[in-house]
Design an enzyme around this catalytic site. Structure first.
Site, PDB file in Angstrom:
ATOM      1  N   TYR A   1    -164.591 -37.526  -5.549  1.00 22.11           N
ATOM      2  CA  TYR A   1    -164.571 -37.047  -6.940  1.00 22.11           C
ATOM      3  C   TYR A   1    -165.259 -38.080  -7.842  1.00 22.11           C
ATOM      4  O   TYR A   1    -166.112 -37.735  -8.665  1.00 22.11           O
ATOM      5  CB  TYR A   1    -163.132 -36.810  -7.398  1.00 22.11           C
ATOM      6  CG  TYR A   1    -163.029 -36.331  -8.833  1.00 22.11           C
ATOM      7  CD1 TYR A   1    -162.837 -37.235  -9.876  1.00 22.11           C
ATOM      8  CD2 TYR A   1    -163.195 -34.984  -9.148  1.00 22.11           C
ATOM      9  CE1 TYR A   1    -162.783 -36.810 -11.192  1.00 22.11           C
ATOM     10  CE2 TYR A   1    -163.134 -34.553 -10.471  1.00 22.11           C
ATOM     11  CZ  TYR A   1    -162.922 -35.468 -11.490  1.00 22.11           C
ATOM     12  OH  TYR A   1    -162.882 -35.035 -12.796  1.00 22.11           O
ATOM     13  N   ASP A   2    -164.883 -39.346  -7.663  1.00 22.04           N
ATOM     14  CA  ASP A   2    -165.473 -40.404  -8.500  1.00 22.04           C
ATOM     15  C   ASP A   2    -166.989 -40.432  -8.353  1.00 22.04           C
ATOM     16  O   ASP A   2    -167.725 -40.647  -9.313  1.00 22.04           O
ATOM     17  CB  ASP A   2    -164.898 -41.778  -8.112  1.00 22.04           C
ATOM     18  CG  ASP A   2    -163.428 -41.891  -8.511  1.00 22.04           C
ATOM     19  OD1 ASP A   2    -162.731 -42.783  -8.016  1.00 22.04           O
ATOM     20  OD2 ASP A   2    -162.985 -41.021  -9.308  1.00 22.04           O
TER      21      ASP A   2
ATOM     22  N   LEU B   1    -134.983 -22.096 -30.043  1.00 18.30           N
ATOM     23  CA  LEU B   1    -134.225 -21.222 -29.147  1.00 18.30           C
ATOM     24  C   LEU B   1    -132.755 -21.324 -29.505  1.00 18.30           C
ATOM     25  O   LEU B   1    -132.267 -22.405 -29.844  1.00 18.30           O
ATOM     26  CB  LEU B   1    -134.398 -21.672 -27.689  1.00 18.30           C
ATOM     27  CG  LEU B   1    -135.758 -21.414 -27.046  1.00 18.30           C
ATOM     28  CD1 LEU B   1    -135.841 -22.154 -25.721  1.00 18.30           C
ATOM     29  CD2 LEU B   1    -136.003 -19.930 -26.867  1.00 18.30           C
TER      30      LEU B   1
ATOM     31  N   GLU C   1    -136.594 -20.091 -16.608  1.00 15.23           N
ATOM     32  CA  GLU C   1    -137.587 -21.175 -16.593  1.00 15.23           C
ATOM     33  C   GLU C   1    -136.919 -22.512 -16.887  1.00 15.23           C
ATOM     34  O   GLU C   1    -135.925 -22.545 -17.624  1.00 15.23           O
ATOM     35  CB  GLU C   1    -138.654 -20.919 -17.685  1.00 15.23           C
ATOM     36  CG  GLU C   1    -139.349 -19.581 -17.564  1.00 15.23           C
ATOM     37  CD  GLU C   1    -140.171 -19.227 -18.811  1.00 15.23           C
ATOM     38  OE1 GLU C   1    -140.453 -20.127 -19.628  1.00 15.23           O
ATOM     39  OE2 GLU C   1    -140.523 -18.044 -18.953  1.00 15.23           O
TER      40      GLU C   1
ATOM     41  N   ASP D   1    -160.311 -38.847  -3.788  1.00  8.55           N
ATOM     42  CA  ASP D   1    -160.588 -39.497  -5.078  1.00  8.55           C
ATOM     43  C   ASP D   1    -161.975 -40.130  -5.074  1.00  8.55           C
ATOM     44  O   ASP D   1    -162.706 -40.046  -6.072  1.00  8.55           O
ATOM     45  CB  ASP D   1    -159.529 -40.583  -5.335  1.00  8.55           C
ATOM     46  CG  ASP D   1    -158.135 -39.967  -5.519  1.00  8.55           C
ATOM     47  OD1 ASP D   1    -157.171 -40.724  -5.671  1.00  8.55           O
ATOM     48  OD2 ASP D   1    -158.036 -38.719  -5.485  1.00  8.55           O
TER      49      ASP D   1
ATOM     50  N   LYS E   1    -128.123 -25.326 -22.263  1.00  9.10           N
ATOM     51  CA  LYS E   1    -128.358 -26.774 -22.337  1.00  9.10           C
ATOM     52  C   LYS E   1    -127.482 -27.510 -21.331  1.00  9.10           C
ATOM     53  O   LYS E   1    -126.290 -27.215 -21.188  1.00  9.10           O
ATOM     54  CB  LYS E   1    -128.022 -27.266 -23.747  1.00  9.10           C
ATOM     55  CG  LYS E   1    -128.822 -26.573 -24.843  1.00  9.10           C
ATOM     56  CD  LYS E   1    -130.255 -27.018 -24.881  1.00  9.10           C
ATOM     57  CE  LYS E   1    -130.328 -28.384 -25.546  1.00  9.10           C
ATOM     58  NZ  LYS E   1    -131.681 -28.796 -25.919  1.00  9.10           N
TER      59      LYS E   1
ATOM     60  N   LYS F   1    -136.341 -25.899 -18.802  1.00 11.87           N
ATOM     61  CA  LYS F   1    -136.604 -26.316 -20.191  1.00 11.87           C
ATOM     62  C   LYS F   1    -137.020 -27.788 -20.133  1.00 11.87           C
ATOM     63  O   LYS F   1    -136.202 -28.673 -19.922  1.00 11.87           O
ATOM     64  CB  LYS F   1    -135.368 -26.123 -21.060  1.00 11.87           C
ATOM     65  CG  LYS F   1    -135.666 -26.303 -22.557  1.00 11.87           C
ATOM     66  CD  LYS F   1    -134.478 -25.906 -23.418  1.00 11.87           C
ATOM     67  CE  LYS F   1    -134.780 -26.064 -24.907  1.00 11.87           C
ATOM     68  NZ  LYS F   1    -135.251 -27.461 -25.234  1.00 11.87           N
TER      69      LYS F   1
ATOM     70  N   ARG G   1    -145.691 -28.794 -33.061  1.00  8.15           N
ATOM     71  CA  ARG G   1    -144.889 -27.717 -33.670  1.00  8.15           C
ATOM     72  C   ARG G   1    -144.640 -28.008 -35.149  1.00  8.15           C
ATOM     73  O   ARG G   1    -144.643 -27.096 -35.978  1.00  8.15           O
ATOM     74  CB  ARG G   1    -143.553 -27.630 -32.929  1.00  8.15           C
ATOM     75  CG  ARG G   1    -142.593 -26.579 -33.461  1.00  8.15           C
ATOM     76  CD  ARG G   1    -141.284 -26.559 -32.664  1.00  8.15           C
ATOM     77  NE  ARG G   1    -140.361 -25.575 -33.191  1.00  8.15           N
ATOM     78  CZ  ARG G   1    -139.622 -25.758 -34.283  1.00  8.15           C
ATOM     79  NH1 ARG G   1    -139.721 -26.894 -34.952  1.00  8.15           N
ATOM     80  NH2 ARG G   1    -138.814 -24.802 -34.724  1.00  8.15           N
TER      81      ARG G   1
HETATM   82  C1  LIG Z   1    -140.229 -17.946 -26.248  1.00  9.40           C
HETATM   83  O1  LIG Z   1    -139.989 -19.154 -26.947  1.00  9.40           O
HETATM   84  C2  LIG Z   1    -139.798 -20.276 -26.211  1.00  9.40           C
HETATM   85  N1  LIG Z   1    -139.908 -20.283 -24.865  1.00  9.40           N
HETATM   86  C3  LIG Z   1    -139.727 -21.427 -24.166  1.00  9.40           C
HETATM   87  N2  LIG Z   1    -139.833 -21.446 -22.812  1.00  9.40           N
HETATM   88  C4  LIG Z   1    -139.647 -22.585 -22.126  1.00  9.40           C
HETATM   89  N3  LIG Z   1    -139.767 -22.568 -20.786  1.00  9.40           N
HETATM   90  N4  LIG Z   1    -139.349 -23.758 -22.747  1.00  9.40           N
HETATM   91  C5  LIG Z   1    -139.225 -23.796 -24.090  1.00  9.40           C
HETATM   92  N5  LIG Z   1    -138.938 -24.966 -24.700  1.00  9.40           N
HETATM   93  C6  LIG Z   1    -139.413 -22.634 -24.868  1.00  9.40           C
HETATM   94  N6  LIG Z   1    -139.302 -22.635 -26.229  1.00  9.40           N
HETATM   95  C7  LIG Z   1    -139.492 -21.484 -26.913  1.00  9.40           C
HETATM   96  C8  LIG Z   1    -139.386 -21.474 -28.410  1.00  9.40           C
END
Ligand SMILES: COc1nc2nc(N)nc(N)c2nc1C
Length: 308
Positions: free
Chosen positions: A32-33, A79, A108, A29, A305, A110, A131
């Site tokens: 960098y600083d 989604l 992935e 750091d 979810k 969320k 959005r």
């Molecule tokens: C392809 O559309 C999306 N992909 C996503 N991917 C991740 N990882 N997280 C989201 N919240 C997400 N939301 C949308 C509408």
């Protein structure tokens, strides 16, 4: 002075990329600083040399009057949700019916944050928007420029729109609320609200003070036609210098997708940020196109979810 800037700025950008985007610092750091202070000194002596995408130009001076409206080039979708294994299996059945048995699922995390759109022209950040209602969002460019993990200039001069999630890490949320408590201010209920409140603030200096972060998960186009799947897309997003989440995995069997979901449902408290589920996407773009979209959401993706 110009010669020194032309080597100093790329060097500072590299170290900033390693620290903020790769979470893998390449110098101390202090070192960098020192580089940053040298840049500030040269720019204060030669203000005519200050470029808008210089690392020193992240935090604008003035407080905004309000946020301009922005019409998205393509709708920012939501989604479809699945709340249990049966609904996840139903998604898999729909997928197989449409595209057959040879399908891979890109999984992935969320992130529990705010969806944003970032526009880069010739590699320079030109616009950031929320959005909103999916079609019309708010221009938050001034605030986003103050978020250090978001580069003002990409590694390659591409013209793209990237979409992802801005979030506040758990630790930043806890120390922010601690400070607010000491100041007798009302507390934020959760990191998502704290991130939203920060992005809605009209003063970019406030955003600069709160460590927001970001994960990008899609682009509107990929210059190299070698990108034909979500896995390759995220690799491309990494290569141009944008931050992506590393917990992603591709599976061919739903049983393995289910194990992945169970793992993160169990270990979500170990993550430095909040997640509210797992997003499962058909990996191949050709199969995504074959499935298409409903009015609101892609048919080729589902959000599993977690209970709140
Ligand atoms: C392809 O559309 C999306 N992909 C996503 N991917 C991740 N990882 N997280 C989201 N919240 C997400 N939301 C949308 C509408």
């Amino acid at each position: 002075a110009k010669d020194r800037l032309d080597e100093l700025i790329p060097e500072i950008r590299h170290h900033s990329h390693q620290y903020y985007v790769e979470d893998n610092p390449s110098i101390t750091d202090e070192a960098y600083d020192q580089l940053y202070r040298e840049l500030v000194t040269i720019e204060s002596e030669f203000p005519e040399l200050i470029a808008p995408d210089s690392p020193t130009q992240r935090v604008g001076g003035d407080v905004l009057e309000g946020f301009e409206k922005v019409a998205h080039d393509s709708p920012m979708l939501s989604l479809g949700n699945a709340f249990n294994k049966a609904e996840l299996e139903a998604f898999a059945t729909r997928v197989k019916k449409e595209v057959g048995d040879q399908v891979h699922y890109h999984c992935e995390l969320k992130i529990d944050g705010l969806a944003v759109s970032l526009k880069y022209e010739n590699g320079r950040l030109t616009q950031a928007a929320t959005r909103g209602d999916g079609r019309i969002g708010e221009d938050i460019t001034a605030n986003v420029r103050a978020i250090r993990p978001i580069p003002l200039k990409l590694k390659t001069p591409v013209t793209i729109e990237a979409r992802g999630e801005i979030y506040m890490p758990k630790e930043s949320f806890l120390s922010l609320n601690q400070a607010r408590e000491e100041e007798g201010k009302n507390l934020f209920a959760n990191p998502r609200n704290a991130a939203a409140g920060t992005l809605r603030n009209l003063d970019p200096k406030v955003t600069a003070r709160r460590q927001l972060n970001i994960f990008l998960y899609s682009l509107n186009q990929y210059e190299e036609q070698t990108v034909s799947s979500q896995a390759e897309a995220l690799q491309f997003i990494d290569e141009i210098g944008l931050r992506t989440n590393k917990e992603r995995q591709v599976f061919s069997e739903m049983a393995d997708v289910w194990d992945y979901i169970q793992y993160y449902q169990t270990h979500r408290s170990d993550l430095p940020y909040e997640i509210d589920g797992i997003v499962i996407k058909v990996n191949q773009f050709s199969q995504q196109e074959a499935m298409g979209y409903t009015v609101k959401a892609p048919k080729w993706a589902i959000a599993f979810k977690f209970p709140a």
